[in-house]
Design a protein around this motif. Structure first.
Motif, mmCIF file in Angstrom:
data_model
loop_
_atom_site.group_PDB
_atom_site.id
_atom_site.type_symbol
_atom_site.label_atom_id
_atom_site.label_comp_id
_atom_site.label_asym_id
_atom_site.label_seq_id
_atom_site.Cartn_x
_atom_site.Cartn_y
_atom_site.Cartn_z
ATOM 1 N N THR A 54 3.622 6.134 -5.484
ATOM 2 C CA THR A 54 3.565 6.297 -6.938
ATOM 3 C C THR A 54 2.232 6.882 -7.397
ATOM 4 O OG1 THR A 54 2.760 4.018 -7.208
ATOM 5 C CG2 THR A 54 5.141 4.369 -7.317
ATOM 6 N N ARG A 101 2.660 -1.668 -12.868
ATOM 7 C CA ARG A 101 1.838 -0.950 -13.830
ATOM 8 C C ARG A 101 1.482 -1.837 -15.027
ATOM 9 N NH1 ARG A 101 4.315 5.186 -14.665
ATOM 10 N NH2 ARG A 101 4.195 5.830 -12.480
ATOM 11 N N GLY A 107 1.696 2.579 -9.466
ATOM 12 C CA GLY A 107 2.595 1.441 -9.431
ATOM 13 C C GLY A 107 3.903 1.703 -10.154
ATOM 14 N N GLU A 142 0.773 -6.674 -7.576
ATOM 15 C CA GLU A 142 -0.101 -5.694 -6.947
ATOM 16 C C GLU A 142 0.399 -4.275 -7.130
ATOM 17 O OE1 GLU A 142 -1.410 -6.602 -2.955
ATOM 18 O OE2 GLU A 142 -0.936 -8.733 -3.226
ATOM 19 N N VAL A 143 1.695 -4.123 -7.375
ATOM 20 C CA VAL A 143 2.266 -2.776 -7.511
ATOM 21 C C VAL A 143 2.870 -2.559 -8.896
ATOM 22 C CG1 VAL A 143 2.688 -2.504 -5.047
ATOM 23 C CG2 VAL A 143 4.452 -3.532 -6.488
ATOM 24 N N GLY A 153 -0.665 5.831 -6.808
ATOM 25 C CA GLY A 153 -1.592 4.782 -7.189
ATOM 26 C C GLY A 153 -1.283 4.115 -8.516
ATOM 27 N N LEU A 161 2.222 1.858 -3.507
ATOM 28 C CA LEU A 161 1.194 2.432 -4.370
ATOM 29 C C LEU A 161 0.963 3.906 -4.049
ATOM 30 C CD1 LEU A 161 -1.426 -0.450 -4.591
ATOM 31 C CD2 LEU A 161 -0.017 0.467 -6.452
ATOM 32 N N ASP A 169 0.832 -1.208 0.000
ATOM 33 C CA ASP A 169 0.000 0.000 0.000
ATOM 34 C C ASP A 169 0.861 1.250 0.000
ATOM 35 O OD1 ASP A 169 -2.344 -1.516 0.062
ATOM 36 O OD2 ASP A 169 -2.417 -1.527 2.253
#
Length: 320
Positions: free
Chosen positions: A205, A230, A209, A227-228, A207, A202, A199
Motif C-alpha cells: 500500500t 490508515r 495502510g 499496524e496496517v 506505506g 504496508l 510489513d
C-alpha cells in the motif's frame, strides 16, 4: 424424514441423524426439500451452547440451504411448488431433508446457480455485505484487508468489494487458500502466518495502510490490525474465538473505529436490500459462491470439525 438433531449442547458429536416427522406448513409458511445445507462457524457456536442464540432443545442446526419448494401455505403468493430457492434461516433448521420456513426466509435463486452454491449464499454474502457497506461504509477507491479471504465470508467479501471498486488485500494460511483468494479477485494476498506479513501489507500500500479491515479472528489479529490501518480507518469484527489484552489508546492515535457485527441484528429493511443485491449479483455473475467440500448429511459432525479446525477453503455443504 431424516434430520440432524441436537438434544444437548456440546461437541460436534452431539449431532445425531434421526428420523423425525416431516413438518406441516402453516398459512404463511413454506416447506422446502433441502438439496444442500451450508455449514457456518456460527452453527458450531450455537451447537456448543456458547452463542447468544440458544435454541430450545432438541433442535436441528443450520441457517443456510438451497432446494425446491415442496409445499406452500394458503397465504403464500410469491412461491409455488417446484420453485428453486435459497434459504435465509428456517423454522426447523436446514440440516435435514426438508426445512419448514417462514415465507420471509425463502428467496429465489437464479437458474445459473446450482443448489450447492445456493447453500453458500445467505450467511457469507449477507455478512460480508453488512461488514463492507453498512458497518464500514466502504467506497470505491478505498482499500480493504480481508482476513481469512479463502473462507466463505472472505470470498464473498472479495467479490462484493471488487464489484464496488475497492482494492482488495487478502490473507490466507495455505498456498491453496492464497491461490483461491487471488482467483476470486484479490489484488494482493499474504500469508498471515508469516512474521513479515504486516510489513508486506504496508509495502503493497506504499506505506499508507488500509482503510478497512474485515476481521475474522479478532482475538488473534485485532492489535496487529492497527499496524496496517490508515488514519480514520475502520475495523469490522466479524469473528472472534476468545479474549485479548487490548489498549484502547490504539484507537485514539489513528481516530480509528472498531465496529462489531452480528448478521442476525440486521434490521428487516437492511435484509431486504441485501437479498435484492444478492439476487442481482448471482444473476449477473459477479457473485459466485465457492464450494470447497461436499459431505453427506450424516457427516455433519465432521463438517463442524472441519469448519473450525481446518484451513478455510470455500464453503462446506451437506448434501442429501
Amino acid at each position: 424424514m431424516k434430520a440432524i438433531v441436537v438434544s444437548e449442547f456440546g461437541p460436534p458429536e452431539v449431532m445425531k441423524l434421526t428420523n423425525v416427522d416431516t413438518p406441516k406448513v402453516g398459512d404463511s409458511q413454506i416447506l422446502v426439500r433441502v438439496e444442500a445445507a451450508g455449514v457456518n462457524p456460527v452453527d458450531t457456536y450455537i451447537r456448543s451452547g456458547l452463542h447468544a442464540i440458544r435454541p430450545t432443545l432438541p433442535f436441528t442446526p443450520g441457517k443456510d440451504g438451497a432446494g425446491i419448494v415442496e409445499a406452500v401455505g394458503a397465504a403464500v403468493v410469491d412461491f409455488k411448488p417446484g420453485d428453486r430457492v435459497y434459504l435465509a434461516g428456517a423454522v426447523t433448521g436446514t440440516y435435514a431433508e426438508f426445512a419448514l420456513c417462514e415465507a420471509s426466509q425463502v428467496h429465489a435463486v437464479p437458474d445459473n446457480v446450482d443448489f450447492d452454491e445456493g447453500a453458500g449464499v445467505f450467511v457469507p454474502y449477507a455478512t460480508a455485505w453488512r461488514g463492507l457497506f453498512e458497518k464500514a461504509n466502504a467506497r470505491s477507491g478505498e482499500t480493504v484487508l480481508i482476513h481469512g479471504a479463502s473462507g466463505g465470508v472472505g470470498i464473498a467479501a472479495i467479490q462484493w468489494a471488487k464489484h464496488a471498486g475497492l482494492t482488495v488485500l487478502g490473507t490466507a494460511s495455505s498456498e491453496e487458500g492464497k491461490s483461491l483468494a487471488k482467483q476470486q479477485g484479490a489484488d494482493f494476498v499474504f500469508d498471515h502466518t508469516s512474521e513479515s506479513y504486516l510489513d508486506e501489507i504496508l509495502a503493497a500500500t506504499g506505506g499508507k495502510g488500509v482503510d478497512i479491515v474485515l476481521e475474522m479472528l479478532a482475538n488473534v489479529n485485532l492489535v496487529k490490525d492497527f499496524e496496517v490501518l490508515r488514519m480514520f480507518g475502520r475495523i469490522v469484527v466479524i469473528g472472534n474465538r476468545g479474549s485479548l489484552d487490548f489498549n484502547p489508546r490504539l484507537t485514539m492515535g489513528k481516530d480509528a473505529s472498531i465496529l462489531g457485527l452480528s448478521l442476525f441484528n440486521a434490521k428487516p429493511e437492511t435484509m431486504s436490500a441485501i437479498h435484492v443485491a444478492i439476487y442481482e449479483g448471482l444473476q449477473k455473475g459477479y457473485l459466485k459462491p465457492v464450494v470447497g467440500k461436499r459431505l453427506k448429511l450424516d457427516d455433519a459432525a465432521q463438517a463442524h470439525h472441519d469448519v473450525i479446525e481446518h484451513k478455510a477453503f470455500g464453503k462446506i455443504v451437506l448434501v442429501n
